[in-house]
Design a protein around this motif. Sequence first.
Motif, PDB file in Angstrom:
ATOM      1  N   LYS B 166       0.842  -1.206   0.000  1.00  0.00           N
ATOM      2  CA  LYS B 166       0.000   0.000   0.000  1.00  0.00           C
ATOM      3  C   LYS B 166       0.869   1.246   0.000  1.00  0.00           C
ATOM      4  N   GLU B 168       4.075   1.498  -0.820  1.00  0.00           N
ATOM      5  CA  GLU B 168       4.948   1.635  -1.982  1.00  0.00           C
ATOM      6  C   GLU B 168       4.173   2.074  -3.226  1.00  0.00           C
ATOM      7  N   LEU B 169       3.041   1.438  -3.456  1.00  0.00           N
ATOM      8  CA  LEU B 169       2.376   1.609  -4.745  1.00  0.00           C
ATOM      9  C   LEU B 169       1.108   2.453  -4.702  1.00  0.00           C
ATOM     10  N   GLY B 170       0.506   2.585  -3.517  1.00  0.00           N
ATOM     11  CA  GLY B 170      -0.816   3.209  -3.445  1.00  0.00           C
ATOM     12  C   GLY B 170      -0.762   4.719  -3.523  1.00  0.00           C
ATOM     13  N   VAL B 172      -2.469   8.467  -2.328  1.00  0.00           N
ATOM     14  CA  VAL B 172      -2.636   9.036  -0.985  1.00  0.00           C
ATOM     15  C   VAL B 172      -3.603   8.252  -0.087  1.00  0.00           C
ATOM     16  N   HIS B 174      -4.365   5.259   0.128  1.00  0.00           N
ATOM     17  CA  HIS B 174      -3.898   3.972   0.639  1.00  0.00           C
ATOM     18  C   HIS B 174      -2.926   4.120   1.805  1.00  0.00           C
TER      19      HIS B 174
END
Lengths: 54, 311, 314
Positions: B166, B168-170, B172, B174
């Motif tokens: 969440k 790393e990739l999501g 705001v 997340h």
Amino acid sequence: MTGTCPECAAEFELSGVEQGEIVPCPECGVELEVLNANPVQLGLAPEEGEDWGE
Amino acid sequence: MSGSNGRMPRLGVLVSYLRTEEKLILADARRRGIPVTPLFDKELVLDFSAPTAAASGVDVDVVLDRCVAHARAGYAIRAFERWGIPTLNSAESVHLCDDKAENSLALEAAGIPTPRTVLAFTMESALKACELVGYPAVLKPVAGSWGRLLAKVNGPEQAKAVIAQKLELGSVGHGVIYVQEFVPKPDRDIRAYVVGERVLAASYRAADHWVTNAARGATSLPCPITPEIEELSLRACQAVGARLAGVDLMETADGLTVIEVNSGGEFRGLMATTDTDIAAEIVSEAMETARRGRPERRGAAKSMAVGPMAV
Amino acid sequence: MATVGVLCGRMRVEEKLLVAALAEAGVVAEPVVPTGLPLPPSRHPLPPAPAFAGGPQTDLLIDRFPERAAGAALIAASRATGSATIDAGLAATGDRLTVATALAAAGVPRPNTHFAWSAEAALAAVASLGYPATLLPLAYRSAATPLLDIDAAEAVIEHRAVLGNGVETLALVQAGVAVGCSSCFVVVDGEPVASDGGPEPDAVAPNLAARAAHALGARLIGVVVAETTHGPVVWDVQPVPEFRHARPLSGRPVAEAVAAMAIRLLKARAPQQEPMDPHDPRPVLAPAGHLNGHGNGNLRAEAGEVRDGVALFA
Ligand SMILES: Nc1ncnc2c1ncn2[C@@H]1O[C@H](COP(=O)(O)OP(=O)(O)OP(=O)(O)O)[C@@H](O)[C@H]1O
Ligand SMILES: [Mg+2]
Ligand SMILES: [Zn+2]
């Protein structure tokens, strides 16, 4: 009081800092967060979030 | 049937695309001679400076939100309210339903049984949140649906692994980590469908997986509307101000607990388990909403409270 | 006087150690922090000279850049200008699949590995490998993630598929987890110099790390070796290893070993300025055809090929 930069190990003087403050490392320039004021303990400051602002 | 000025209210159905539910709603309205038009979110150009919705291209008397794109619907409904068009549900209610954290907070505040939920904003604090509710814990995105991105974490290492993705990739949203106690339930949950002040139907959603969304392939089975289902579902809807909603409930040893209230809600699965014509009931509720009339205009309401009259 | 650059995001402990060790050896090294420089146009072979505008003008560039996409482009461009580079070879320019494939092709023992193109494939891979397993996303910027049980596997894989931009779904899935049974060896100029974490190493693990570094054409690399029931395997590599806490294996610290290699490379270049470093086996900058002439030439295993128990389906 002296603090140590966790990124570059530079030691530098800090005065009147409080826990939660952000200070730049005078040597490598990284933003540091004062995790503990006395004794001084420094960590990398959190990265700026996309929704941060005033 | 006619509007307050004698003519039939014009119904706008806000959609992203037409699912079975929306086709049934449109068909029912047409059958009853109600002027109905789908409002496609992709075509909206919402000019906030326009004096009326009609001036911004939307000329209807009531809007029924059946949009799958929650961000789009949220803003559109706010704008319609500002133009004095009644909507189903209200903008405030849609806002509370579309965010799982807001939803849980409203349920908790109203004293409705709901799984223990904890919010945290960093890896370290989220791991503390997991400890607080105990393992296994459930992680959910605050904005999300159809069972997407629901995670069951059986220990701190697993929690760390999922939260790391969440962060790393999501985007705001997340970074807002929603942690909930895992409720051991039978291999099913309950979807109750509420229109107005009535629970129209209920179904069990049974699955092998712990996530029992119809969208993930769960089977819908008939479920009698018990007094407990009825009472809790209506209270849950009241807590978020929803008049049109799918309420998700779980059975526990201590009775039912409310997972969340879904504004609008899908009822495809439910239809197979009930004789009630849900689409027709929704259209009636929309007409009722139109008759009850316009919400207070946002600007107007404000000046009433703090404007010249208060001086 | 030769110009030596340390390519980095900022001067951290490791980079300071390198500059100090080079100074000790009589070489002045400058940090090259490329944020203010225009980036080179591509990773493809560039004409050896003249240099791209504003890029690092060095005789030797030491790659310590944390972000690999930009780092790969920068060292490629730097080599194209005729500079020698100290970097992690294929691991500096490639991804985890490139590296795993090259290691498998060179017969370096690796854990049982599947390559997944999609979330479904990743779940199928974990199902066939069993639990626990580890997800290693293609790009080195993403950390290896243990998948301890099916609930975690489903959630982690779904998150990468839904939240990522497509590329984030691509990953190696390896049997087992390397928690508490792995050491990272820093290999410099072919020699395992230091180790970080894990038990006191025997001779086997450092040798394996050296073999991996050789197979990748790496001059400076961290090689993670994990102990398994079938003996040690190369679990993962670190293109830009940290070594501030690493224990020297033979008394010589990492920075000193790097400085010694730098001197060797500069000496080799001294008589005539070669446009390309002839000892550089790395294919990124090599002209077409150059590849096959080298031991590391044909690095990619064929689709579905199995070597030493390492299955790579591509
Ligand atoms: N705390 C929990 N414990 C056990 N099972 C849960 C829990 N929360 C959710 N579930 C299961 O997962 C399903 C989906 O959960 P939830 O309704 O919160 O998210 P969602 O379905 O993605 O949202 P939406 O209903 O808006 O589509 C539930 O129907 C239930 O079967
Ligand atoms: Mg739900
Ligand atoms: Zn510093």
